[in-house]
Design an enzyme around this catalytic site. Structure first.
Site, short mmCIF file in Angstrom:
data_model
loop_
_atom_site.label_atom_id
_atom_site.label_comp_id
_atom_site.label_asym_id
_atom_site.label_seq_id
_atom_site.Cartn_x
_atom_site.Cartn_y
_atom_site.Cartn_z
N TRP A 1 47.50 40.50 37.55
CA TRP A 1 46.52 39.88 38.70
C TRP A 1 46.66 38.18 38.39
CZ3 TRP A 1 43.02 42.57 40.42
CH2 TRP A 1 42.65 43.47 40.10
N ASP B 1 41.17 33.74 33.35
CA ASP B 1 40.82 35.10 33.38
C ASP B 1 40.74 35.66 32.41
OD1 ASP B 1 40.39 37.11 34.30
OD2 ASP B 1 41.67 37.89 35.65
N LYS C 1 35.28 45.48 33.25
CA LYS C 1 35.56 46.07 32.52
C LYS C 1 34.96 45.96 30.96
CE LYS C 1 38.67 45.43 35.12
NZ LYS C 1 39.59 44.67 36.09
C1 LIG Z 1 39.92 43.58 36.93
C2 LIG Z 1 40.56 42.77 36.94
C3 LIG Z 1 40.67 41.44 38.03
C4 LIG Z 1 40.13 41.93 39.18
O1 LIG Z 1 38.55 42.14 39.31
P1 LIG Z 1 37.74 41.82 40.11
O2 LIG Z 1 36.25 42.41 40.15
O3 LIG Z 1 38.30 43.59 40.78
O4 LIG Z 1 38.39 41.88 41.50
C5 LIG Z 1 40.62 40.41 37.40
N1 LIG Z 1 41.66 40.31 36.64
C6 LIG Z 1 41.63 40.57 35.60
C7 LIG Z 1 42.04 40.51 34.54
C8 LIG Z 1 41.51 41.95 35.43
O5 LIG Z 1 41.14 42.54 34.60
#
Ligand SMILES: *Cc1c(COP(=O)(O)O)cnc(C)c1O
Length: 361
Positions: free
Chosen positions: A101, A171, A195
């Site tokens: 990511w 993030d 998540k």
């Molecule tokens: C799942 C995830 C993403 C991507 O998320 P989307 O909503 O599918 O774009 C980005 N960063 C992290 C840390 C993730 O776990």
């Protein structure tokens, strides 16, 4: 009705209480005769939903007044572009590469300016967090970027990097609301919600006001991705993902009831300990991550034998433990044990692993 124990990395398990409440309110939201999906985003009803959601999030995370909270759409991956488009005023940023990511976020930012990769754990398949206490960060970098919890590899920054005065962008998609954080240490905290917080498609961006006061970094920044416009319009520049925000709001209330983020932290640490303690003494299953950097949200593990891994995943599924297969780039297994996973789910998983180990010696 049969619910499984869902160890999916995302979209992931939500609190049953929240799902039941949403079901109860589906046809008639609090006497207004319609579902939240059907009401105007400019209505009084929805105004109350989004305002309460924001306030509850502010309470939970103790968000200082000089930070804006915006609910947007497009998932975390769209934020990969929003970050440089709003913040890359000098055309340069530092990225710490701790997994897929972070890599994707850096690749996206490279479209808009210079990306300096100041640290990486790619040399050992991202199984650790690099030492970030004394990084060579360019003076004129607009920000330092991290992925705080690495969903795929199962590592977590337990200490934030020394940014040497630069703003930190993080993030937190897969550790959102899993424990208290000090928002004032960040310029931007953001995440996709699927998540730990709600239904896929919603992103929450928490940004320090002064960073967006002059508008985005590029005049071509799409209006929808312009954080100042979105903040000035209280996330209602256009039709927001109303239903998703409504569910997030319910999850915030559930977390408050569970003791806030301190309560969540204790709950999550307890679950992670049960699983890691078992992995550390098992002769068959092994964790894949350096102990000091272990995530308490995503727990990858392997047997060392791909056939045995596959047998485990198959038999676990038959026993009601869903989505334990590791990410396609890593193999093995991964148990995501987010906020809404009950302790009992982890206890039963460990009991199942013990039994599997005994039967497959
Ligand atoms: C799942 C995830 C993403 C991507 O998320 P989307 O909503 O599918 O774009 C980005 N960063 C992290 C840390 C993730 O776990």
């Amino acid at each position: 009705m049969a619910r499984v124990y869902n160890f999916s990395a995302g979209p992931a398990v939500l609190p049953e209480e929240v799902l039941k409440e949403a079901a109860d309110e589906m046809m008639d939201y609090r006497g207004c005769g319609m579902s939240v999906m059907e009401m105007s985003h400019r209505s009084k009803m929805f105004d109350q939903i989004i305002k309460e959601a924001e306030q509850d999030l502010r309470d939970l995370m103790n968000i200082p007044d000089n930070y804006k909270v915006i609910f947007l759409q497009g998932g975390a991956s769209l934020v990969f572009a929003e970050v440089p488009m709003n913040l890359m005023k000098n055309g340069k940023a530092a990225y710490i590469i701790t997994g897929q990511w972070a890599k994707k976020a850096a690749a996206e930012a490279e479209k808009y300016g210079e990306v300096v990769k100041v640290a990486s754990s790619a040399d050992k398949t991202f199984s650790y967090i690099p030492d970030c206490s004394d990084l060579d960060i360019p003076e004129d970098a607009d920000y330092v970027y991290i992925c705080e919890n690495n969903t795929i590899y199962g590592t977590k920054f337990w200490e934030l990097p020394n940014t040497k005065g630069h703003i930190l962008v993080s993030d937190v998609s897969s550790c959102f609301l899993s424990e208290p954080i000090d928002v004032s240490k960040y310029g931007v905290v953001y995440g996709g919600v699927q998540k730990n917080v709600g239904p896929a498609g919603v992103q929450i961006v928490i940004v320090r006001e002064d960073l967006i006061a002059d508008g985005p970094a590029f005049k071509q920044t799409p209006t929808m991705m312009d954080w100042k416009t979105q903040a000035d319009n209280d996330s209602l520049y256009n039709t927001p993902p109303c239903y998703g925000i409504y569910i997030c709001g319910k999850v915030f209330k559930w977390i408050k009831k569970m003791g806030g983020l301190e309560g969540m932290k204790a709950h999550n640490e307890k679950k992670a300990k049960i699983l890691y303690d078992f992995l550390d003494q098992s002769e068959m299953f092994k964790g894949t991550v350096e102990k000091k950097d272990r995530s308490i949200m995503n727990v990858p593990f392997v047997t060392g034998n791909a056939d045995l891994d596959a047998k485990f995943v198959k038999e676990a599924k038959e026993a009601g433990f869903e989505n334990l297969k590791g990410h396609r780039t890593v193999g093995g297994m991964r148990a995501s044990i987010y906020n809404a996973m009950p302790i009992e789910g982890v206890e039963k998983l460990v009991a199942f692993m013990k039994k599997f180990e005994a039967e497959n010696k």
